[in-house]
Motif scaffolding. Structure first.
Motif, PDB file in Angstrom:
ATOM      1  N   ASP A  78      -2.182  -6.008   8.775  1.00  9.23           N
ATOM      2  CA  ASP A  78      -2.414  -4.827   9.299  1.00  9.23           C
ATOM      3  C   ASP A  78      -3.635  -4.812  10.170  1.00  9.23           C
ATOM      4  O   ASP A  78      -4.795  -4.898   9.281  1.00  9.23           O
ATOM      5  N   PRO A  79      -3.875  -4.251  11.334  1.00  7.17           N
ATOM      6  CA  PRO A  79      -5.127  -4.685  12.097  1.00  7.17           C
ATOM      7  C   PRO A  79      -6.122  -3.527  11.502  1.00  7.17           C
ATOM      8  O   PRO A  79      -7.285  -3.860  11.353  1.00  7.17           O
ATOM      9  N   GLU A  80      -5.764  -2.361  11.367  1.00  8.96           N
ATOM     10  CA  GLU A  80      -6.550  -1.415  10.896  1.00  8.96           C
ATOM     11  C   GLU A  80      -7.224  -1.681   9.211  1.00  8.96           C
ATOM     12  O   GLU A  80      -8.457  -1.730   9.112  1.00  8.96           O
ATOM     13  N   LEU A  81      -6.444  -2.163   8.561  1.00  4.71           N
ATOM     14  CA  LEU A  81      -6.748  -2.520   7.220  1.00  4.71           C
ATOM     15  C   LEU A  81      -7.561  -3.699   7.167  1.00  4.71           C
ATOM     16  O   LEU A  81      -8.379  -4.037   6.182  1.00  4.71           O
ATOM     17  N   ILE A 102       0.720  -1.238   0.011  1.00  4.55           N
ATOM     18  CA  ILE A 102      -0.196   0.082   0.095  1.00  4.55           C
ATOM     19  C   ILE A 102       0.879   1.172  -0.108  1.00  4.55           C
ATOM     20  O   ILE A 102       1.873   1.136   0.639  1.00  4.55           O
ATOM     21  N   GLY A 103       0.451   2.173  -0.570  1.00  8.11           N
ATOM     22  CA  GLY A 103       0.964   3.672  -0.590  1.00  8.11           C
ATOM     23  C   GLY A 103       2.373   3.852  -1.420  1.00  8.11           C
ATOM     24  O   GLY A 103       2.790   2.904  -1.822  1.00  8.11           O
ATOM     25  N   ARG A 104       2.787   5.028  -1.204  1.00 10.67           N
ATOM     26  CA  ARG A 104       4.101   5.485  -1.969  1.00 10.67           C
ATOM     27  C   ARG A 104       5.412   4.595  -1.625  1.00 10.67           C
ATOM     28  O   ARG A 104       6.299   4.451  -2.067  1.00 10.67           O
ATOM     29  N   HIS A 105       5.388   4.143  -0.229  1.00 11.46           N
ATOM     30  CA  HIS A 105       6.401   3.266   0.319  1.00 11.46           C
ATOM     31  C   HIS A 105       6.170   1.817   0.328  1.00 11.46           C
ATOM     32  O   HIS A 105       6.935   1.172   0.545  1.00 11.46           O
ATOM     33  N   ARG A 106       5.136   1.654  -0.584  1.00  8.05           N
ATOM     34  CA  ARG A 106       4.691   0.190  -0.823  1.00  8.05           C
ATOM     35  C   ARG A 106       4.822  -0.882   0.596  1.00  8.05           C
ATOM     36  O   ARG A 106       5.492  -2.011   0.637  1.00  8.05           O
ATOM     37  N   ARG A 107       4.324  -0.355   1.597  1.00 14.07           N
ATOM     38  CA  ARG A 107       4.175  -1.087   2.751  1.00 14.07           C
ATOM     39  C   ARG A 107       3.513  -2.297   2.488  1.00 14.07           C
ATOM     40  O   ARG A 107       2.418  -2.430   2.193  1.00 14.07           O
TER      41      ARG A 107
END
Length: 660
Positions: free
Chosen positions: A331-334, A309-314
Motif C-alpha cells: 500500500d503506497p500510503e502505508l 490491517i483493520g476490521r476487514h483484514r486488508r
C-alpha cells in the motif's frame, strides 16, 4: 463462569510466597497488556489489562482522552481467562474467554465468546449453547471470521455442530461438522450461512461478509485426520465450490498452496507455498482463471507472514525474518507512513498494525525493540498525531535492558547456527555465568526483540544465548529437517554446541554454564544432559516433555500412527531420546516447574522425570503450580518462578547472591 459486570475492582487476598521476591523478579514477571482494539468509528478503545496474579480487566477509554477509563468486564483468572477483545460495532465488545474444567472426568481447555456493551451492560455468551442431548461436548466456542459492516450488530462465526441422540426423538438434529453462522451480538439471533460439513476445518471470508474459501481435511480409513488439506473457492455472487489447491502434509513438512486471505477488490486469495525449499507469498485469481502469481520471496528464508490491517483484514504487505524481522508494504500510503514512523520511533523499530477504525483513519500500533517491551500508540491520519495509549509492561520502565545481538556459531559439523546473544548491562562479555536458552516448539524460532526471560537473566548478570538450532522454522524445509523430536540428535547437538561456543569464546566460565528452557526448550535442557552430562552445571526445565513415548500416547487419539512416527520417530527414538529413561547419567542438579492443568504437556511428564531422578539419587526439585496451564499466566507465579530459578542457578554455579 466468573466473568461479571464491573462497577469496582474487587480486592483479593493472596497468600504470600515462602521467600520474599526480588524487585527484579516482580518487574520482569509482571504480565503485559493483553490487547487493545478500536471501535469502528474510531472514538473508543478497549484495553484488556492484567490484574494482580492471573486476573484481567476490560476497560473502555475515549480515544480523545476526554473521560476516565471505565472497567466493563473482569475475570479473576481462576476459572476463566480473557485473552482478546474486539468491537462488533460502536457500542458492543466481543471477548474470548478460556476455561479449564472437568469434562467427562478429564480436565480439558475450552473457549466461549462473550459480548458486553461499552458501558458494562448486557453481558451475554455469544457462542452457541450446547444441548444436554448432544453426543459430546464442543470445546471450541467458535471464532469470529468476519466483523461485518460498520453499524451492524452481526458477525460471522464458525461453529462446530454435534449430532443429538435419537433415543425417544423423531426430530433429532444429526448435523455434524464445521459450519458458519451470522450472529447478532445483542439478540443472539443466529442464521445459517454455511451448513456444517464433517471434514471442514476452516472458512475464509473476504472481510465484507462473504465466505469465499473453504478448507477440508479428509479423514483416513481409521478416522484420523488425513495427510492433506483441500482448498475450495467461490466466484463472486456464486454458491458453487470450485477446487483451488491441495496441500499435502508429510509429518511436519507441507507442500502446496495454503490460502490465507481474500482481497475482494482484486478478487484474489493470498497464501503461502514452499518452492525449492523456501516459502514465498503467492496469490491466485478467484474469477475462474486460476491465474497464479508470485507476490514476494526472499532468498535463504521463509516469507512467513502477511501484513493485514483493520476490521476487514486488508492485505497491505508481507514480512519475514533474517537476523531481524523485515517488511515490505504494498500500500503506497502505508509505505510512506512506515518510513515516517521509523523516524518518529527510532528506538522501537518493530511495529505491528494492531487494529484500525472502519475507514482506517485511526490506527492502533504496537512499537517494540530488543530493549523495550513495547508501547501501544494511536495514530490519527487527519491530524497526523501519534499518541501513546499504554506501555506493554509498565513495571519495567525504570530498568536498563540489554541489547540483543545477532550472532552465529559453528556446529560440530561446521554448519553455522544463527542465534541471539544478550549480555548483562555494562558487561565486557568475558568470564560470565551463562545460560543457553533453546526455544519451545520445536516448530518455532527465536526472533530479535524483547524476551522477558532472557532480559531477566541478563539483568541478574548472566549471558544468555538463544540458538535457532536445526529443527527451527523460518529457514526452509532442509533446516526444519525431521523435527526436533524425531531428529533430536541434530537439534540437541546444535544446542550443546552453543554452550561449547560460549566457553570457547571466553564469554562463559566452564564452571558457570547452565541451560534453561520452556516446553520443547525444557525437553532440550534435559536431553542435553543425556548427550553430555558434564557440559551444563545446572538445568532449569519449565513444562518439559520428558518421555517421547508418553507424549505420543497422549496424542494418539488425534493423530494417525504414521503421523506420530513422522513427528516423533519409532520406539528406538523414544528410548534414546527420552531424558526420563536416562536419569542415571545426570550429573547437574535439575529444577522443574509445571502447571498441574497443562493442556500442552501433561504435568505427569515432570512428575515422571522427578521420580526417576530421585530414584537414582540425583538432585532434583519439582515446583507445581495449582490451577495453571502451559503458559503459567499469573504474574505472581512468574515472579516466584524467576526468583526461585535465579537462586537455584546461583547455588549450583556458586555465585554470590543477587543485589536486592
Amino acid at each position: 463462569m466468573q466473568l461479571k459486570f464491573l462497577n469496582y475492582l474487587p480486592l483479593v487476598a493472596l497468600a504470600a510466597p515462602a521467600h520474599a521476591q526480588s524487585d527484579a523478579a516482580k518487574a520482569f514477571g509482571s504480565r503485559p497488556v493483553i490487547d487493545v482494539s478500536i471501535s469502528p468509528d474510531g472514538r473508543s478503545l478497549a484495553l484488556v489489562e492484567p490484574l494482580a496474579g492471573r486476573g484481567s480487566v476490560v476497560s473502555v477509554v475515549r480515544a480523545d482522552g476526554s473521560a476516565e477509563p471505565k472497567p466493563v468486564l473482569v475475570s479473576d483468572g481462576k476459572e476463566d481467562r480473557l485473552f482478546g477483545c474486539a468491537w462488533s460495532n460502536n457500542s458492543r465488545i466481543v471477548c474470548n474467554a478460556y476455561m479449564i474444567s472437568s469434562i467427562y472426568g478429564e480436565k480439558r481447555g475450552w473457549t466461549r465468546m462473550l459480548a458486553v456493551d461499552a458501558d458494562g451492560g448486557e453481558l451475554k455468551i455469544v457462542s452457541a449453547r450446547g444441548r444436554s442431548d448432544q453426543l459430546g461436548f464442543v470445546l471450541a466456542g467458535g471464532d469470529i471470521i468476519d466483523w461485518g459492516k460498520d453499524g451492524e450488530d452481526t458477525v460471522l462465526m464458525d461453529r462446530y455442530y454435534l449430532p443429538e441422540t435419537t433415543t425417544g426423538k423423531l426430530n433429532a438434529d444429526q448435523r455434524k461438522g464445521l459450519g458458519v453462522e451470522r450472529v447478532n451480538t445483542h439478540s443472539l439471533a443466529r442464521t445459517a450461512v454455511e451448513p456444517p460439513r464433517g471434514n471442514a476445518v476452516n472458512y475464509i471470508t473476504d472481510g465484507h461478509g462473504n465466505v469465499r474459501i473453504m478448507v477440508t481435511r479428509p479423514t483416513t480409513n481409521m478416522g484420523y485426520g488425513g495427510h492433506r488439506y483441500d482448498y475450495f473457492y467461490r466466484k463472486k455472487d456464486s454458491r458453487e465450490w470450485l477446487p483451488l489447491s491441495t496441500q499435502s502434509v508429510s509429518g511436519i513438512v507441507a507442500s502446496g498452496f495454503q490460502a490465507a486471505s481474500v482481497d475482494p477488490a482484486l478478487d484474489v486469495v493470498y497464501g503461502s507455498e514452499a518452492v525449492n525449499g523456501r516459502e514465498g507469498i503467492y496469490r491466485i485469481s478467484l474469477d475462474g482463471s486460476m491465474k497464479k502469481e508470485l507476490v514476494f520471496e526472499q532468498p535463504g528464508v521463509d516469507v512467513d507472514d502477511l501484513i493485514r490491517i483493520g476490521r476487514h483484514r486488508r492485505v497491505v504487505g508481507v514480512s519475514w525474518v533474517t537476523d531481524r524481522r523485515h517488511s515490505v508494504m504494498f500500500d503506497p500510503e502505508l509505505k510512506k507512513f512506515a518510513a515516517a514512523l521509523a523516524k518518529a520511533l527510532p528506538d522501537a523499530p518493530l511495529v505491528t498494525f494492531v487494529d484500525s477504525s472502519e475507514d482506517e483513519s485511526k490506527l492502533v500500533l504496537l512499537a517494540t525493540s530488543d530493549v523495550d517491551p513495547g508501547k501501544y500508540y494511536l495514530f490519527d491520519k487527519q491530524t497526523r498525531q501519534l499518541a501513546e495509549i499504554a506501555p506493554m509492561q509498565a513495571a519495567l520502565g525504570s530498568y536498563k535492558l540489554s541489547p540483543v545481538r545477532s550472532i552465529s556459531f559453528p556446529a560440530s559439523d561446521g554448519t553455522a547456527i544463527p542465534a541471539y546473544l544478550t549480555l548483562p548491562p555494562g558487561s565486557d562479555g568475558k568470564g560470565l555465568p551463562a545460560i543457553v536458552m533453546p526455544h519451545g516448539g520445536p516448530w518455532a524460532r527465536d526472533e530479535w526483540g524483547f524476551d522477558w526471560l532472557a532480559q531477566f537473566f541478563a539483568h541478574q548478570g548472566y549471558a544468555v544465548l538463544q540458538p535457532n538450532f536445526r529443527g527451527s522454522t523460518g529457514f526452509g524445509t532442509e533446516w526444519l529437517g525431521g523435527s526436533g523430536f524425531k531428529s533430536w540428535q541434530q537439534s540437541i547437538g546444535d544446542i550443546n554446541d552453543a554452550g561449547k561456543w560460549l566457553i570457547g569464546q571466553g564469554i562463559a566460565a566452564p564452571s558457570r554454564l547452565a541451560i534453561v528452557g520452556w516446553s520443547y526448550g525444557g525437553y532440550a535442557a534435559l536431553q542435553s544432559a543425556v548427550v553430555d552430562p558434564q557440559l551444563f552445571k545446572a538445568i532449569v526445565a519449565i513444562a518439559p516433555v520428558t518421555d517421547l513415548g508418553d507424549l505420543q500416547a497422549e496424542w494418539k487419539s488425534d493423530l494417525s500412527p504414521g503421523t506420530l512416527e513422522a513427528m516423533f520417530g519409532d520406539l528406538s527414538v523414544a528410548q534414546a531420546g527420552s531424558p526420563a529413561r536416562h536419569a542415571d547419567v545426570f550429573a547437574a542438579p535439575v529444577l522443574l516447574f509445571h502447571g498441574d492443568l497443562d493442556q500442552n504437556v501433561s504435568v505427569s511428564e515432570s512428575r515422571l522425570m522427578a521420580s526417576r531422578l530421585r530414584g537414582k539419587g540425583k538432585s532434583v526439585e519439582l515446583v507445581e503450580y495449582k490451577g495453571l496451564d502451559h503458559q503459567l499466566v499469573d504474574g505472581q507465579v512468574r515472579s516466584q518462578m524467576l526468583d526461585r530459578a535465579d537462586r537455584f542457578l546461583r547455588d549450583a554455579l556458586h555465585l554470590p547472591p543477587a543485589n536486592p
